[in-house]
Scaffold this active site. Structure first.
Site, PDB file in Angstrom:
ATOM      1  CG  HIS A 175      31.360 -34.338 -23.015  1.00  0.00           C
ATOM      2  ND1 HIS A 175      30.812 -35.241 -22.121  1.00  0.00           N
ATOM      3  CD2 HIS A 175      32.050 -35.097 -23.920  1.00  0.00           C
ATOM      4  CE1 HIS A 175      31.150 -36.472 -22.484  1.00  0.00           C
ATOM      5  NE2 HIS A 175      31.901 -36.413 -23.562  1.00  0.00           N
ATOM      6  CE1 TYR A 194      34.489 -30.271 -28.790  1.00  0.00           C
ATOM      7  CE2 TYR A 194      36.814 -29.692 -28.839  1.00  0.00           C
ATOM      8  CZ  TYR A 194      35.727 -30.342 -29.392  1.00  0.00           C
ATOM      9  OH  TYR A 194      35.880 -31.058 -30.549  1.00  0.00           O
ATOM     10  CE1 TYR A 230      39.910 -31.962 -28.316  1.00  0.00           C
ATOM     11  CE2 TYR A 230      42.166 -32.736 -28.553  1.00  0.00           C
ATOM     12  CZ  TYR A 230      41.197 -31.775 -28.772  1.00  0.00           C
ATOM     13  OH  TYR A 230      41.511 -30.623 -29.444  1.00  0.00           O
ATOM     14  CG  ASN A 287      35.811 -40.293 -26.397  1.00  0.00           C
ATOM     15  OD1 ASN A 287      35.119 -39.916 -25.454  1.00  0.00           O
ATOM     16  ND2 ASN A 287      35.327 -40.415 -27.615  1.00  0.00           N
TER      17      ASN A 287
END
EC number: 3.1.1.29
Length: 192
Positions: free
Chosen positions: A21, A16, A66, A68
């Site tokens: 994001h 990531y 993470y 969320n």
């Protein structure tokens, strides 16, 4: 109120690292370099860095929960350092701002950002400053999840690297003086 905590949102893991994001993590990484911050320390479900700016101690954090579930880490950070939400700035990506734009706000809704929704749920308020970094929307009818979890193109990387530098200057003003004072500078689009 003095800013004592800057939280950049993103997802942990090499896969990531360079994704849209993770622009919040990218800003924290640049701020760590600019301030020669010490760390990382593993605290409150986050990688934490400690620095001084203008005689003030500031905590820089990247939640390792993470995106969320960012609220769990932010809640723990506020508890660990005995801070109010108003003493924190959260930095994150925003689909609704064009690439190359950023906005500093003192409070507001999540705007549909799941990481910010999680923070609001965990801390019970929308009243905390946030710096939104524009990543734009996909040009085609591409799946939004796929878009935010993909890396910037080489052309976009040139733009985002300039935006990140401006974001660091913006955050330094917010920490040294106040978020209110920094807003005019941060929200101008002609400085990148």
């Amino acid at each position: 109120m003095d800013i004592k905590l800057v939280v950049g949102l993103g997802n942990p893991g090499k896969e990531y690292e360079k994704t849209r994001h993770n622009v919040g993590f990218m800003v924290i990484d640049e701020l760590v370099k600019a301030l020669r911050a010490k760390g990382p320390f593993e605290e409150a479900l986050s990688h934490v860095y400690k620095a001084r700016i203008g005689g003030k101690e500031v905590i820089l954090a990247k939640p390792m929960t993470y995106m969320n579930n960012s609220g769990a880490a932010v809640y723990n950070l506020l508890e660990e350092y005995k801070l109010s939400p108003e003493q924190m700035i959260v930095v994150y990506d925003d689909l609704d701002l064009p690439l190359g734009h950023m906005r500093l706000r003192l409070k507001g809704s999540s705007g549909g950002h799941r990481g910010v929704e999680s923070i609001i749920k965990y801390i019970g308020t929308q009243n905390f400053p946030r710096l939104r970094i524009g990543i734009g929307r996909p040009k085609k009818k591409e799946d939004v999840v796929k878009y935010v979890l993909s890396p910037f193109s080489p052309e976009e990387e040139k733009v985002i690297s300039q935006v990140i530098k401006k974001a660091v200057r913006c955050l330094m003003r917010a920490i040294e003086i106040s978020p209110e004072h920094a807003m005019e500078y941060c929200n101008r689009q002609d400085l990148i």
